[in-house]
Design a protein around this motif. Sequence first.
Motif: not given
Lengths: 268, 250
Positions: A103-106, A113, B114, B117-119, B122, B126
């Motif tokens: 789930a990185l910010f693409n 990130n 987003m 894809y679980q951004e 996330a 956070m």
Amino acid sequence: MPGTSHTRNPFTQVETPAVGVSVEHLTKDFGRLKVLKDVSFAVQPGEILVLMGPSGSGKSVLLKHIVGLELPTAGRVTVDGHDAASEVTRERVRMALVFQSGALFNSLSVYDNLALYLREHRLADEAGIRQKVMHALKILSLEGTAKKLPADLSGGMKKRVAIARALVMEPQLMLYDEPTSELDPVMSATISEIIASLREEYHVTTIVVSHDRDLALNIADRVGILMDGKLIFLGPPSELKQPKDPIVADFLTPKIDLQHPRFKQLET
Amino acid sequence: MKQITAILEGFGSTLQLLIRSIGYAGTLPRQWGRFIEQCYMIGYTTLPIVAILSFFIGSVLALQAGYSMQNFGTQQFIGSLVGLSMARELGPVMVAILVAGRVGSAIAAELASMKVYQEVDALVTMNIPPARMLVMPRLAASLVMVPVLALIGDLVGWFGGAIVSKYTAIISIEPEAYFAVLRHYTHFDDVMNGLVKAEIFGFVVVLVCCNIGLNTRGGPREIGASVTRAVVVSLILILVLDYFVTQILT
């Protein structure tokens, strides 16, 4: 090292109280589908709990309840005594979830990130952020990736960046969703070592969802096995070496039976 | 019944998102970079298509009106027709439709991606509210940029009408005469009404597209479905709101 009472900040070495997790009679339904059925357990501060179980047994859903991304149908999940779904809990307890996909910010570089949490919460100036980010990248052997985009990284690197991003948050509670899936055996072992060393060095309370038997047996203080939404085993990994329950034994050491394959039995 | 429930749920979640986003308005100064980026996306990248379409809408309006009005010998009033039509109706509606198609679809696609894809999850873990980081800068940028686009659309449309009026044989009105009539019949309030409409339409489009994107569930296929839904809902809302806002403003 369960029962360790303080989490040590990996950057400042300042110690803050480690947190415990309590899951009480947790039930979750998605429409008619019952995913979790009256699950109860507690995780002690500083403990590593590995949750295992077949695909679709509700492990990831359970993890999402602990981090407050899902609300229980019935029952209660608390982190450090506070309701896990409450925004107040997220403000009081630093929790980090390493997603299965990373789930990185693409759209952001690896550096950005990692820096995002610190910038958004204004926890350091840019020099301080740089120091923390580069330190986290160094811990995970990712120094050369700072300027890269997530799309340019391998699967193993993405997992490590996701762990580094969680580490930058200086979490008191670290949750991992399938951290070793899709990785080669060496990389799986490396990730297991990283998880264990983070706990050893910084006393972070850790919950790992995994299918990886080696990971569970080597780094867990306790292992839980979820089967069809129910917690059917919870105990030290030593008890899993010769499990008494035949279902647990079959899950951990499934025999490949070419004469009587399982899928044929399912058909009948 | 199921569809009515879905519409009410959509309305409710959009309202909740609006309230949450307004609550984060105070964080705009420290999100200046994101705000400028969204201004660029909404304003600068949409400007060429707004200019091209406005020019031809103004031109077609002058041409059609010219053919009809020459029967009555009233083609000298083409400037007033183009001026008022562009300022009060066609300018804001056309810009809003372009914003829905170009910007709204991009917003819905990005946020849906987003989410899938679980951004977004996330961000929540956070303790970074998606409404603060993903929605509020976009809403603020829409408030600034959509009226600017509408104003440019008006000016280019008027210009297009002037060109056609001069070079079409059956009309043959000099730009000076065209703009004199336009200025006489198109008042400051007419332009302002159009800009207010554009402001409302742009804000609603961006809000709706953000909400649909953030509520996407499932896989890549749902991203496409969310984009389609966002554009369709935006277009319907633009035309429905147009009626009510026009009623209020006139």
